[in-house]
Design an enzyme around this catalytic site. Structure first.
Site, PDB file in Angstrom:
ATOM      1  N   ARG A  72       0.814  -1.235   0.000  1.00  0.00           N
ATOM      2  CA  ARG A  72       0.000   0.000   0.000  1.00  0.00           C
ATOM      3  C   ARG A  72       0.838   1.273   0.000  1.00  0.00           C
ATOM      4  NH1 ARG A  72      -2.852  -3.203   3.453  1.00  0.00           N
ATOM      5  NH2 ARG A  72      -4.718  -4.072   2.501  1.00  0.00           N
ATOM      6  N   LYS A 104       3.694  11.787 -10.355  1.00  0.00           N
ATOM      7  CA  LYS A 104       2.888  10.892 -11.195  1.00  0.00           C
ATOM      8  C   LYS A 104       3.688   9.631 -11.463  1.00  0.00           C
ATOM      9  CE  LYS A 104       0.042  13.899 -14.105  1.00  0.00           C
ATOM     10  NZ  LYS A 104      -0.218  14.217 -15.527  1.00  0.00           N
ATOM     11  N   GLU A 110      11.194  20.136 -23.624  1.00  0.00           N
ATOM     12  CA  GLU A 110      10.327  20.285 -22.433  1.00  0.00           C
ATOM     13  C   GLU A 110      10.764  21.503 -21.609  1.00  0.00           C
ATOM     14  OE1 GLU A 110       7.616  18.686 -21.586  1.00  0.00           O
ATOM     15  OE2 GLU A 110       7.675  16.705 -22.533  1.00  0.00           O
ATOM     16  N   LYS A 168       7.596  23.668 -12.754  1.00  0.00           N
ATOM     17  CA  LYS A 168       6.677  22.529 -12.598  1.00  0.00           C
ATOM     18  C   LYS A 168       6.271  22.389 -11.126  1.00  0.00           C
ATOM     19  CE  LYS A 168       5.560  17.829 -13.704  1.00  0.00           C
ATOM     20  NZ  LYS A 168       5.897  16.534 -14.306  1.00  0.00           N
ATOM     21  N   GLU A 213      -3.929  17.354 -10.562  1.00  0.00           N
ATOM     22  CA  GLU A 213      -4.412  17.752 -11.880  1.00  0.00           C
ATOM     23  C   GLU A 213      -5.906  18.044 -11.913  1.00  0.00           C
ATOM     24  OE1 GLU A 213      -2.166  16.060 -14.985  1.00  0.00           O
ATOM     25  OE2 GLU A 213      -3.677  16.490 -16.511  1.00  0.00           O
ATOM     26  N   ARG A 244      -2.780  22.285 -13.492  1.00  0.00           N
ATOM     27  CA  ARG A 244      -1.657  21.458 -13.916  1.00  0.00           C
ATOM     28  C   ARG A 244      -1.697  21.191 -15.423  1.00  0.00           C
ATOM     29  NH1 ARG A 244       0.944  16.453 -10.316  1.00  0.00           N
ATOM     30  NH2 ARG A 244       2.400  15.793 -11.913  1.00  0.00           N
ATOM     31  N   ASN A 270       0.592  20.865 -20.226  1.00  0.00           N
ATOM     32  CA  ASN A 270       0.354  20.123 -21.472  1.00  0.00           C
ATOM     33  C   ASN A 270       0.521  20.983 -22.717  1.00  0.00           C
ATOM     34  OD1 ASN A 270      -0.088  17.645 -20.372  1.00  0.00           O
ATOM     35  ND2 ASN A 270      -2.279  17.981 -20.072  1.00  0.00           N
ATOM     36  N   HIS A 320       1.344  19.443 -26.021  1.00  0.00           N
ATOM     37  CA  HIS A 320       1.237  17.985 -25.872  1.00  0.00           C
ATOM     38  C   HIS A 320       0.059  17.360 -26.591  1.00  0.00           C
ATOM     39  CE1 HIS A 320       4.495  18.348 -23.091  1.00  0.00           C
ATOM     40  NE2 HIS A 320       4.463  17.055 -22.803  1.00  0.00           N
ATOM     41  N   HIS A 361       1.126  14.493 -28.748  1.00  0.00           N
ATOM     42  CA  HIS A 361       0.695  13.104 -28.510  1.00  0.00           C
ATOM     43  C   HIS A 361       0.097  12.504 -29.776  1.00  0.00           C
ATOM     44  CE1 HIS A 361       0.255  13.684 -23.886  1.00  0.00           C
ATOM     45  NE2 HIS A 361       1.423  13.160 -24.200  1.00  0.00           N
ATOM     46  N   HIS A 378       9.606  11.800 -27.482  1.00  0.00           N
ATOM     47  CA  HIS A 378       8.484  12.555 -26.925  1.00  0.00           C
ATOM     48  C   HIS A 378       8.724  14.066 -27.076  1.00  0.00           C
ATOM     49  CE1 HIS A 378       5.291  13.782 -24.300  1.00  0.00           C
ATOM     50  NE2 HIS A 378       6.144  14.401 -23.515  1.00  0.00           N
TER      51      HIS A 378
HETATM   52  N1  LIG Z   1       5.645  10.872 -14.427  1.00  0.00           N
HETATM   53  C1  LIG Z   1       5.640  11.971 -15.144  1.00  0.00           C
HETATM   54  O1  LIG Z   1       5.206  13.046 -14.683  1.00  0.00           O
HETATM   55  C2  LIG Z   1       6.191  11.929 -16.526  1.00  0.00           C
HETATM   56  C3  LIG Z   1       6.439  13.125 -17.212  1.00  0.00           C
HETATM   57  C4  LIG Z   1       7.015  13.051 -18.483  1.00  0.00           C
HETATM   58  C5  LIG Z   1       7.308  11.820 -19.046  1.00  0.00           C
HETATM   59  N2  LIG Z   1       7.040  10.670 -18.364  1.00  0.00           N
HETATM   60  C6  LIG Z   1       7.365   9.352 -18.924  1.00  0.00           C
HETATM   61  O2  LIG Z   1       8.756   9.276 -19.109  1.00  0.00           O
HETATM   62  C7  LIG Z   1       9.039   8.329 -20.134  1.00  0.00           C
HETATM   63  C8  LIG Z   1      10.117   8.861 -21.046  1.00  0.00           C
HETATM   64  O3  LIG Z   1      11.267   9.111 -20.281  1.00  0.00           O
HETATM   65  P1  LIG Z   1      12.708   9.276 -20.959  1.00  0.00           P
HETATM   66  O4  LIG Z   1      12.615  10.206 -22.089  1.00  0.00           O
HETATM   67  O5  LIG Z   1      13.641   9.552 -19.857  1.00  0.00           O
HETATM   68  O6  LIG Z   1      12.941   7.853 -21.640  1.00  0.00           O
HETATM   69  P2  LIG Z   1      13.662   6.508 -21.143  1.00  0.00           P
HETATM   70  O7  LIG Z   1      13.509   6.326 -19.698  1.00  0.00           O
HETATM   71  O8  LIG Z   1      13.169   5.421 -22.037  1.00  0.00           O
HETATM   72  O9  LIG Z   1      15.192   6.788 -21.466  1.00  0.00           O
HETATM   73  C9  LIG Z   1      15.597   6.989 -22.808  1.00  0.00           C
HETATM   74  C10 LIG Z   1      16.781   6.095 -23.184  1.00  0.00           C
HETATM   75  O10 LIG Z   1      17.958   6.636 -22.603  1.00  0.00           O
HETATM   76  C11 LIG Z   1      18.662   5.610 -21.906  1.00  0.00           C
HETATM   77  N3  LIG Z   1      19.367   6.289 -20.819  1.00  0.00           N
HETATM   78  C12 LIG Z   1      18.839   6.775 -19.666  1.00  0.00           C
HETATM   79  N4  LIG Z   1      19.762   7.449 -18.975  1.00  0.00           N
HETATM   80  C13 LIG Z   1      20.901   7.397 -19.690  1.00  0.00           C
HETATM   81  C14 LIG Z   1      22.200   7.930 -19.511  1.00  0.00           C
HETATM   82  N5  LIG Z   1      22.495   8.705 -18.457  1.00  0.00           N
HETATM   83  N6  LIG Z   1      23.135   7.676 -20.457  1.00  0.00           N
HETATM   84  C15 LIG Z   1      22.816   6.942 -21.557  1.00  0.00           C
HETATM   85  N7  LIG Z   1      21.610   6.422 -21.793  1.00  0.00           N
HETATM   86  C16 LIG Z   1      20.654   6.653 -20.870  1.00  0.00           C
HETATM   87  C17 LIG Z   1      17.603   4.657 -21.475  1.00  0.00           C
HETATM   88  O11 LIG Z   1      18.154   3.392 -21.243  1.00  0.00           O
HETATM   89  C18 LIG Z   1      16.653   4.675 -22.678  1.00  0.00           C
HETATM   90  O12 LIG Z   1      17.117   3.816 -23.673  1.00  0.00           O
HETATM   91  C19 LIG Z   1       7.712   8.062 -20.838  1.00  0.00           C
HETATM   92  O13 LIG Z   1       7.252   6.774 -20.486  1.00  0.00           O
HETATM   93  C20 LIG Z   1       6.779   9.127 -20.295  1.00  0.00           C
HETATM   94  O14 LIG Z   1       5.436   8.670 -20.227  1.00  0.00           O
HETATM   95  C21 LIG Z   1       6.498  10.714 -17.112  1.00  0.00           C
HETATM   96 ZN   LIG Z   2       6.016  15.861 -21.983  1.00  0.00          ZN
END
Ligand SMILES: NC(=O)c1ccc[n+]([C@@H]2O[C@H](COP(=O)([O-])OP(=O)(O)OC[C@H]3O[C@@H](n4cnc5c(N)ncnc54)[C@H](O)[C@@H]3O)[C@@H](O)[C@H]2O)c1
Ligand SMILES: [Zn+2]
Length: 376
Positions: free
Chosen positions: A119, A141, A183, A225, A235, A239, A243, A246, A250, A263
């Site tokens: 939990r 999130k 971003e 943020k 949200e 919040r 977006n 976005h 998206h 992204h």
């Molecule tokens: N929770 C939230 O508020 C929120 C906000 C924005 C995005 N997201 C989520 O985040 C995700 C995308 O995150 P991301 O862009 O970090 O992608 P990711 O986590 O897939 O990382 C991108 C790539 O970079 C590699 N990598 C990571 N750190 C590295 C480093 N220091 N050196 C070399 N390679 C490295 C990873 O292995 C991966 O292949 C999506 O799933 C999205 O939905 C969440």
């Molecule tokens: Zn985003």
């Protein structure tokens, strides 16, 4: 080092940002001393950067390691189950600590595992991508994808601390850096003119920003943020300004099966589209429109959109936003550092903006060249 606080009453936490800050990990985690710790990461990140953190985490308490697969597909029920299994095997209890060490994928799934195990147990974030540093590590999130939609299953679960070591960025490919930079620019456009100028005047290649500028930009984006999240943790409304860019972004990701754009690149196109719609509505003057678009383009090339079909994009938007009478709510810029919510953007307006970006109706499906994409 820069420190900022996300002020959420009893759920408040600090974000520490700087080159090498992970060397203070044992100190930062001293409130958790003696507890069992599980670090969740991916094979690539662990092999690149474990040497910076493993010893320091062991000094906190008995450490176990859980590696999840790379890429968006890891945000699944299977991965979640595997993480819970590993927590059980390692003997984690309600007092244990989860450390998410990776990009947004690791952060989202590890955070959700922490939110759901017994939990909800404590967790901290060690983001390793620029996107995770400025976006996913702030705001609590967490979640996984469902075959029907991205991020459909999740929870709000604030971390207890965020340690953002910009040294991790040295191994991040330029394209992933750029994804985070879009971003950051978004944050500048929606609420911080100083940040906007910082990015607009920086070199186009993020690698050339240098430590000071990178750190300042990350801190400013996190601050923006955090201020939004503090006023609207779950949200309710405000919040949604985050977006900006976005909705159309998206849709571009969806119509290319999440393979063509990072992204951030899709958000970059979304920012340009929003800017054009705002201009046509008379919300922006021509000069500001051009300044905003130029700042987006300055961050570098994005995969093309001109071969996409505007009808597919409009369908994806309508699906995403459950549009009423075809109209969708969009966040639109009204100045550098200011946005408004337009509740009633008509498909014709989106169509007009996309047309100006070279996206039109393509020939009938039989004659359409299939879109071939490769990413993830
Ligand atoms: N929770 C939230 O508020 C929120 C906000 C924005 C995005 N997201 C989520 O985040 C995700 C995308 O995150 P991301 O862009 O970090 O992608 P990711 O986590 O897939 O990382 C991108 C790539 O970079 C590699 N990598 C990571 N750190 C590295 C480093 N220091 N050196 C070399 N390679 C490295 C990873 O292995 C991966 O292949 C999506 O799933 C999205 O939905 C969440
Ligand atoms: Zn985003």
């Amino acid at each position: 080092m820069r420190t900022l606080v996300v002020g959420l009453g009893p759920r408040s936490y600090r974000i520490r940002i700087g080159e090498g800050v992970s060397s203070r990990l044992t100190d930062v985690l001293s409130p958790f001393a003696g507890r069992r710790v599980a670090v969740v990461s991916s094979p690539r990140i662990w092999s690149l950067h474990a040497s910076r953190v493993e010893r320091l985490l062991r000094a906190v308490g008995p450490l176990s390691r859980v590696l999840v697969p790379e890429g968006e597909r890891a945000k699944s029920l299977d991965t979640l189950g595997a993480i819970h299994d590993a927590f059980l095997r390692a003997g984690l209890d309600r007092r244990s600590l989860v450390v998410a060490f990776g990009g947004g994928v690791v952060g989202d799934v590890a955070g959700f595992a922490a939110a759901t195990y017994m939990r909800g147990i404590d967790w901290v974030q060690l983001p390793t991508t620029l996107l995770a540093m400025v976006d996913s590590s702030v705001g609590g999130k967490t979640g996984i994808n469902h075959p029907a939609a991205k991020n459909l299953v999740g929870a709000f679960h604030q971390p207890r601390a965020v340690v953002t070591d910009t040294a991790f960025l040295r191994t991040l490919p330029e394209r992933e850096l750029r994804s985070g930079a879009y971003e950051i620019l978004k944050c500048g456009i929606l609420g911080d003119p100083v940040l906007f100028r910082l990015v607009a005047r920086a070199p186009g290649r993020v690698e050339a920003w240098g430590p000071e500028r990178t750190e300042r930009a990350i801190a400013a984006a996190c601050r923006l943020k955090a201020r939004v999240v503090e006023r609207d943790e779950r949200e309710g409304g405000l919040r949604r300004v985050l977006n900006l860019g976005h909705t159309i972004g998206h849709a571009l990701e969806a119509v290319t099966s999440y393979r063509r754009f990072t992204h951030g690149e899709a958000v970059g196109w979304g920012l340009i589209a929003a800017t054009r719609i705002a201009f046509r509505r008379g919300l922006l003057d021509e000069q500001t429109r051009d300044t905003l678009s130029a700042a987006v383009d300055h961050l570098g090339p994005r995969p093309r959109v001109a071969d996409l079909d505007v009808r597919d994009i409009l369908l994806a938007i309508a699906h995403d936003k459950k549009a009423k009478d075809g109209q969708v709510p969009l966040i639109l810029p009204t100045a550098i550092g200011q946005v408004t919510t337009a509740a009633d953007v008509a498909p014709a307006e989106v169509r007009g903006a996309l047309a100006a970006m070279g996206v039109a109706e393509r020939p009938s499906p039989r004659n359409r060249t299939p879109v071939r994409d490769r990413r993830r």
